[in-house]
Write a protein that holds these residues in place. Structure first.
Motif, PDB file in Angstrom:
ATOM      1  N   ALA A 188       0.831  -1.642   0.468  1.00  0.00           N
ATOM      2  CA  ALA A 188       0.166   0.086   0.026  1.00  0.00           C
ATOM      3  C   ALA A 188       0.796   0.789   0.071  1.00  0.00           C
ATOM      4  CB  ALA A 188      -1.100   0.353   1.334  1.00  0.00           C
ATOM      5  N   TRP A 189       0.314   2.065  -0.393  1.00  0.00           N
ATOM      6  CA  TRP A 189       0.767   3.599  -0.459  1.00  0.00           C
ATOM      7  C   TRP A 189       0.057   4.224   0.838  1.00  0.00           C
ATOM      8  CZ3 TRP A 189       4.992   4.945  -2.696  1.00  0.00           C
ATOM      9  CH2 TRP A 189       5.606   4.340  -3.636  1.00  0.00           C
ATOM     10  N   PHE A 190       1.082   5.332   1.266  1.00  0.00           N
ATOM     11  CA  PHE A 190       0.118   5.836   2.646  1.00  0.00           C
ATOM     12  C   PHE A 190       1.079   7.205   3.043  1.00  0.00           C
ATOM     13  CE2 PHE A 190      -2.394   3.090   5.788  1.00  0.00           C
ATOM     14  CZ  PHE A 190      -2.029   1.709   5.428  1.00  0.00           C
ATOM     15  N   ARG A 191       0.221   8.185   3.545  1.00  0.00           N
ATOM     16  CA  ARG A 191       0.885   9.804   2.622  1.00  0.00           C
ATOM     17  C   ARG A 191       0.682   9.980   4.307  1.00  0.00           C
ATOM     18  NH1 ARG A 191      -3.121  12.127  -1.252  1.00  0.00           N
ATOM     19  NH2 ARG A 191      -5.050  12.579  -0.382  1.00  0.00           N
ATOM     20  N   GLN A 192       1.365  10.928   4.706  1.00  0.00           N
ATOM     21  CA  GLN A 192       1.159  12.076   6.202  1.00  0.00           C
ATOM     22  C   GLN A 192       2.157  13.310   5.934  1.00  0.00           C
ATOM     23  OE1 GLN A 192       3.034  10.251   9.677  1.00  0.00           O
ATOM     24  NE2 GLN A 192       1.834  11.468  11.224  1.00  0.00           N
ATOM     25  N   GLY A 193       0.798  14.230   5.976  1.00  0.00           N
ATOM     26  CA  GLY A 193       1.456  15.709   5.698  1.00  0.00           C
ATOM     27  C   GLY A 193       1.358  16.268   7.140  1.00  0.00           C
ATOM     28  N   PRO A 194       1.851  17.415   7.771  1.00  0.00           N
ATOM     29  CA  PRO A 194       2.441  18.140   8.279  1.00  0.00           C
ATOM     30  C   PRO A 194       1.596  18.650   9.456  1.00  0.00           C
ATOM     31  CG  PRO A 194       3.754  19.186   6.594  1.00  0.00           C
ATOM     32  CD  PRO A 194       2.358  18.266   6.047  1.00  0.00           C
TER      33      PRO A 194
ATOM     34  N   LYS B  47      -1.145  16.246  10.362  1.00  0.00           N
ATOM     35  CA  LYS B  47      -2.220  15.462  10.316  1.00  0.00           C
ATOM     36  C   LYS B  47      -1.386  13.894  10.595  1.00  0.00           C
ATOM     37  CE  LYS B  47      -3.929  18.160   6.028  1.00  0.00           C
ATOM     38  NZ  LYS B  47      -3.808  18.420   4.535  1.00  0.00           N
ATOM     39  N   GLU B  48      -2.390  12.995  10.720  1.00  0.00           N
ATOM     40  CA  GLU B  48      -2.511  11.495  10.545  1.00  0.00           C
ATOM     41  C   GLU B  48      -1.765  10.382   9.365  1.00  0.00           C
ATOM     42  OE1 GLU B  48      -5.955  10.799  14.276  1.00  0.00           O
ATOM     43  OE2 GLU B  48      -6.053  10.249  12.828  1.00  0.00           O
ATOM     44  N   ARG B  49      -1.622   9.945   9.636  1.00  0.00           N
ATOM     45  CA  ARG B  49      -1.023   9.264   8.304  1.00  0.00           C
ATOM     46  C   ARG B  49      -2.675   8.962   7.876  1.00  0.00           C
ATOM     47  NH1 ARG B  49       4.857   5.421   8.907  1.00  0.00           N
ATOM     48  NH2 ARG B  49       5.360   7.534   9.294  1.00  0.00           N
ATOM     49  N   GLU B  50      -2.986   8.435   6.498  1.00  0.00           N
ATOM     50  CA  GLU B  50      -3.429   8.378   5.685  1.00  0.00           C
ATOM     51  C   GLU B  50      -3.343   7.229   4.625  1.00  0.00           C
ATOM     52  OE1 GLU B  50      -7.087  10.619   2.806  1.00  0.00           O
ATOM     53  OE2 GLU B  50      -4.484  11.395   3.215  1.00  0.00           O
ATOM     54  N   GLY B  51      -3.599   6.088   4.754  1.00  0.00           N
ATOM     55  CA  GLY B  51      -4.044   5.412   3.533  1.00  0.00           C
ATOM     56  C   GLY B  51      -4.136   5.562   2.567  1.00  0.00           C
ATOM     57  N   VAL B  52      -3.372   5.910   1.017  1.00  0.00           N
ATOM     58  CA  VAL B  52      -4.309   6.277  -0.049  1.00  0.00           C
ATOM     59  C   VAL B  52      -4.721   5.475  -0.961  1.00  0.00           C
ATOM     60  CG1 VAL B  52      -3.181   7.333  -2.127  1.00  0.00           C
ATOM     61  CG2 VAL B  52      -2.478   8.343   0.323  1.00  0.00           C
ATOM     62  N   ALA B  53      -3.825   4.080  -1.222  1.00  0.00           N
ATOM     63  CA  ALA B  53      -4.401   2.743  -1.899  1.00  0.00           C
ATOM     64  C   ALA B  53      -3.531   1.776  -1.032  1.00  0.00           C
ATOM     65  CB  ALA B  53      -3.577   3.629  -3.416  1.00  0.00           C
ATOM     66  N   VAL B  54      -4.345   0.493  -1.907  1.00  0.00           N
ATOM     67  CA  VAL B  54      -3.720  -1.004  -1.287  1.00  0.00           C
ATOM     68  C   VAL B  54      -4.082  -1.620  -2.898  1.00  0.00           C
ATOM     69  CG1 VAL B  54      -5.494  -1.510   0.056  1.00  0.00           C
ATOM     70  CG2 VAL B  54      -3.685  -2.556   0.154  1.00  0.00           C
ATOM     71  N   ILE B  55      -2.475  -2.950  -2.561  1.00  0.00           N
ATOM     72  CA  ILE B  55      -3.148  -4.104  -4.016  1.00  0.00           C
ATOM     73  C   ILE B  55      -2.771  -4.692  -3.201  1.00  0.00           C
ATOM     74  CG2 ILE B  55      -1.084  -3.272  -5.108  1.00  0.00           C
ATOM     75  CD1 ILE B  55      -2.131  -3.934  -8.042  1.00  0.00           C
ATOM     76  N   ASP B  56      -3.551  -5.726  -3.616  1.00  0.00           N
ATOM     77  CA  ASP B  56      -3.119  -7.585  -3.059  1.00  0.00           C
ATOM     78  C   ASP B  56      -2.250  -8.135  -3.779  1.00  0.00           C
ATOM     79  OD1 ASP B  56      -6.494  -8.963  -2.860  1.00  0.00           O
ATOM     80  OD2 ASP B  56      -5.000  -8.540  -4.840  1.00  0.00           O
TER      81      ASP B  56
ATOM     82  N   LEU C 167      -2.720  16.464 -10.023  1.00  0.00           N
ATOM     83  CA  LEU C 167      -2.405  16.679  -8.314  1.00  0.00           C
ATOM     84  C   LEU C 167      -3.394  17.876  -7.960  1.00  0.00           C
ATOM     85  CD1 LEU C 167       1.230  15.277  -8.914  1.00  0.00           C
ATOM     86  CD2 LEU C 167      -0.576  14.261  -6.283  1.00  0.00           C
ATOM     87  N   LYS C 168      -3.464  18.075  -6.569  1.00  0.00           N
ATOM     88  CA  LYS C 168      -3.704  18.925  -6.245  1.00  0.00           C
ATOM     89  C   LYS C 168      -2.621  19.741  -4.689  1.00  0.00           C
ATOM     90  CE  LYS C 168      -8.692  17.305  -6.665  1.00  0.00           C
ATOM     91  NZ  LYS C 168      -9.599  16.585  -6.077  1.00  0.00           N
ATOM     92  N   PRO C 169      -2.825  21.192  -4.118  1.00  0.00           N
ATOM     93  CA  PRO C 169      -2.492  21.160  -3.352  1.00  0.00           C
ATOM     94  C   PRO C 169      -1.847  20.304  -2.086  1.00  0.00           C
ATOM     95  CG  PRO C 169      -3.149  22.719  -4.645  1.00  0.00           C
ATOM     96  CD  PRO C 169      -3.800  21.913  -4.940  1.00  0.00           C
ATOM     97  N   GLU C 170      -3.476  19.694  -1.450  1.00  0.00           N
ATOM     98  CA  GLU C 170      -3.917  19.405  -0.690  1.00  0.00           C
ATOM     99  C   GLU C 170      -3.252  17.394  -0.736  1.00  0.00           C
ATOM    100  OE1 GLU C 170      -5.883  20.934  -2.616  1.00  0.00           O
ATOM    101  OE2 GLU C 170      -7.941  19.423  -2.819  1.00  0.00           O
ATOM    102  N   ASP C 171      -2.723  17.247  -1.780  1.00  0.00           N
ATOM    103  CA  ASP C 171      -2.203  16.151  -1.966  1.00  0.00           C
ATOM    104  C   ASP C 171      -0.337  15.945  -1.059  1.00  0.00           C
ATOM    105  OD1 ASP C 171      -3.376  15.425  -5.044  1.00  0.00           O
ATOM    106  OD2 ASP C 171      -4.015  14.916  -2.810  1.00  0.00           O
TER     107      ASP C 171
ATOM    108  N   VAL D 264       6.302  14.306  -1.223  1.00  0.00           N
ATOM    109  CA  VAL D 264       5.782  14.927  -2.592  1.00  0.00           C
ATOM    110  C   VAL D 264       5.303  16.722  -2.125  1.00  0.00           C
ATOM    111  CG1 VAL D 264       3.863  14.800  -3.960  1.00  0.00           C
ATOM    112  CG2 VAL D 264       5.190  12.909  -4.084  1.00  0.00           C
ATOM    113  N   THR D 265       5.472  17.642  -3.255  1.00  0.00           N
ATOM    114  CA  THR D 265       4.760  18.881  -2.687  1.00  0.00           C
ATOM    115  C   THR D 265       4.075  18.955  -4.428  1.00  0.00           C
ATOM    116  OG1 THR D 265       6.797  18.772  -0.731  1.00  0.00           O
ATOM    117  CG2 THR D 265       5.613  21.225  -2.743  1.00  0.00           C
ATOM    118  N   VAL D 266       3.092  19.756  -3.745  1.00  0.00           N
ATOM    119  CA  VAL D 266       2.059  20.150  -4.805  1.00  0.00           C
ATOM    120  C   VAL D 266       1.703  21.528  -4.807  1.00  0.00           C
ATOM    121  CG1 VAL D 266       0.289  20.111  -6.626  1.00  0.00           C
ATOM    122  CG2 VAL D 266       1.167  18.007  -5.442  1.00  0.00           C
ATOM    123  N   SER D 267       2.286  22.876  -5.639  1.00  0.00           N
ATOM    124  CA  SER D 267       2.393  24.162  -5.518  1.00  0.00           C
ATOM    125  C   SER D 267       1.130  24.485  -6.324  1.00  0.00           C
ATOM    126  CB  SER D 267       3.427  24.516  -5.905  1.00  0.00           C
ATOM    127  OG  SER D 267       3.073  24.731  -7.394  1.00  0.00           O
ATOM    128  N   SER D 268       0.145  25.405  -6.227  1.00  0.00           N
ATOM    129  CA  SER D 268      -0.552  26.345  -6.388  1.00  0.00           C
ATOM    130  C   SER D 268      -0.670  26.935  -7.668  1.00  0.00           C
ATOM    131  CB  SER D 268      -1.585  27.092  -5.547  1.00  0.00           C
ATOM    132  OG  SER D 268      -1.113  27.416  -5.092  1.00  0.00           O
TER     133      SER D 268
END
Length: 121
Positions: free
Chosen positions: A32-38, A40-49, A82-86, A117-121
């Motif tokens: 899986a891929w997770f992400r964690q912003g400043p 924020k809690e660690r968030e599950g993004v996607a998983v594959i079995d 991609l969005k800045p919130e990503d 990963v940094t996404v600028s507006s």
């Protein structure tokens, strides 16, 4: 024991794309891929079995695609529109547990070091 090494992070403008890679060693049932912003809690993004079934967080459905190359034991995350919130640190994770496509961080025993990963507006 599973070892994971991510690569492919970087900076991009909103609307752009990035592809993350995760080189894995050893067998795992779910990756899986997770992400964690400043702050924020660690968030599950996607998983594959191991059968190729996938699950995504609602926030990325239709924009992100998780895939794997079984021959190379490599996990990918294609991120489009991609969005800045990503913006976050993205982590690759793996579990040998045969749970059904979990997106909860506590289900995963093995973690990579993360790639920014940094996404600028």
């Amino acid at each position: 024991q599973v070892q994971l090494v991510e690569s492919g992070g970087g900076s991009v403008q909103a609307g752009g794309s990035l592809r993350l890679s995760c080189a894995a060693s050893g067998f795992s049932y779910n990756k899986a891929w997770f992400r964690q912003g400043p702050g924020k809690e660690r968030e599950g993004v996607a998983v594959i079995d191991s059968d190729g079934r996938t699950n995504y967080a609602d926030s990325v459905k239709g924009r992100f695609t998780i895939s794997q190359d079984n021959a190379q034991n490599t996990l990918y995350l294609q991120m489009n529109s991609l969005k800045p919130e990503d913006s976050a640190m993205y982590y690759c994770a793996a579990t040998q547990g045969r749970w059904y496509l979990p997106l909860y961080w506590g289900s995963y025993a093995y973690w990579g070091q993360g790639t920014q990963v940094t996404v600028s507006s």
